[in-house]
Motif scaffolding. Structure first.
Motif, mmCIF file in Angstrom:
data_model
loop_
_atom_site.group_PDB
_atom_site.id
_atom_site.type_symbol
_atom_site.label_atom_id
_atom_site.label_comp_id
_atom_site.label_asym_id
_atom_site.label_seq_id
_atom_site.Cartn_x
_atom_site.Cartn_y
_atom_site.Cartn_z
ATOM 1 N N LEU A 49 13.373 11.030 2.589
ATOM 2 C CA LEU A 49 12.791 9.712 2.811
ATOM 3 C C LEU A 49 12.715 8.984 1.482
ATOM 4 C CD1 LEU A 49 9.517 9.531 1.872
ATOM 5 C CD2 LEU A 49 9.287 10.993 3.852
ATOM 6 N N ILE A 50 12.716 7.645 1.573
ATOM 7 C CA ILE A 50 12.606 6.797 0.389
ATOM 8 C C ILE A 50 11.756 5.591 0.769
ATOM 9 C CG2 ILE A 50 14.754 5.533 0.880
ATOM 10 C CD1 ILE A 50 13.802 6.473 -2.658
ATOM 11 N N GLY A 51 10.861 5.211 -0.138
ATOM 12 C CA GLY A 51 10.003 4.091 0.198
ATOM 13 C C GLY A 51 9.175 3.596 -0.971
ATOM 14 N N ILE A 52 8.148 2.859 -0.611
ATOM 15 C CA ILE A 52 7.276 2.182 -1.569
ATOM 16 C C ILE A 52 5.832 2.636 -1.348
ATOM 17 C CG2 ILE A 52 6.359 -0.082 -2.266
ATOM 18 C CD1 ILE A 52 9.291 0.163 -2.928
ATOM 19 N N VAL A 53 5.122 2.899 -2.461
ATOM 20 C CA VAL A 53 3.677 3.130 -2.418
ATOM 21 C C VAL A 53 3.017 1.786 -2.669
ATOM 22 C CG1 VAL A 53 1.722 4.363 -3.426
ATOM 23 C CG2 VAL A 53 3.981 5.461 -3.347
ATOM 24 N N GLU A 54 2.237 1.340 -1.698
ATOM 25 C CA GLU A 54 1.567 0.055 -1.820
ATOM 26 C C GLU A 54 0.274 0.203 -2.611
ATOM 27 O OE1 GLU A 54 1.414 -0.984 2.330
ATOM 28 O OE2 GLU A 54 3.434 -1.833 2.246
ATOM 29 N N GLU A 55 -0.354 -0.919 -2.946
ATOM 30 C CA GLU A 55 -1.486 -0.950 -3.866
ATOM 31 C C GLU A 55 -2.624 -0.004 -3.482
ATOM 32 O OE1 GLU A 55 -4.221 -4.469 -5.519
ATOM 33 O OE2 GLU A 55 -2.064 -4.880 -5.530
ATOM 34 N N LYS A 56 -2.987 0.093 -2.220
ATOM 35 C CA LYS A 56 -4.106 0.937 -1.807
ATOM 36 C C LYS A 56 -3.648 2.327 -1.360
ATOM 37 C CE LYS A 56 -7.118 -2.883 -0.695
ATOM 38 N NZ LYS A 56 -7.950 -3.534 0.305
ATOM 39 N N GLY A 57 -2.397 2.692 -1.695
ATOM 40 C CA GLY A 57 -1.908 4.027 -1.370
ATOM 41 C C GLY A 57 -1.170 4.139 -0.055
#
Length: 115
Positions: A49-57
Motif C-alpha cells: 500500500l502507498i498513501g498519505i498520513v494526514e495531520e491528525k494521523g
C-alpha cells in the motif's frame, strides 16, 4: 502527528467482502507524510500500500495484493486512528475495491507490540 514507521499491525475485524483476515499482518514505513506498507497472510500472498498520513494521523491510501487464487486485487482506504491506553494504535478503516467488484467495507487493524 502519529509516526507509523516500524509499526506492525494485525487484522482483528473485517466485513465479509474483504480478503484481509485474522492471519494478515501489516508492516508500515513512513517518510515525512508518505506511508507505505507490505502485508501478507491468510488469503493474501503479498500486498503493498502507498498513501498519505494526514495531520491528525488519519491515513488515505491505495492498496494492491495478489491473493491465494492468483488474482490481483486493489482498492482505496481511509483509516482513522485510535490510541489505546498502552500507546498502541487501532485503525478503523473504510475501504472500497476499485477493481471489478467496486463494493465497500469496514475493517479494524490493531498494532502488535514489539517484544
Amino acid at each position: 502527528m502519529i509516526n507509523y514507521n516500524g509499526r506492525k499491525f494485525v487484522s482483528v475485524k473485517n466485513t465479509a467482502n474483504g480478503e484481509v483476515s485474522l492471519e494478515t499482518f501489516f508492516e508500515y514505513q513512513q517518510e515525512g507524510n508518505i506511508l507505505s506498507a507490505t502485508y501478507y497472510g491468510g488469503d493474501i500472498v503479498k500486498g503493498t500500500l502507498i498513501g498519505i498520513v494526514e495531520e491528525k494521523g488519519s491515513l488515505q491510501f491505495r492498496y494492491n495484493h495478489v491473493n491465494s487464487r492468483n488474482e490481483i486485487r486493489g482498492g482505496q482506504c481511509q483509516s482513522t486512528p485510535e490510541t489505546l491506553p498502552d500507546g498502541r494504535i487501532i485503525l478503523h478503516e473504510r475501504w472500497k475495491w476499485t477493481d471489478t467488484d467496486q463494493s465497500e467495507g469496514e475493517s479494524i487493524i490493531e498494532e502488535v507490540k514489539s517484544l
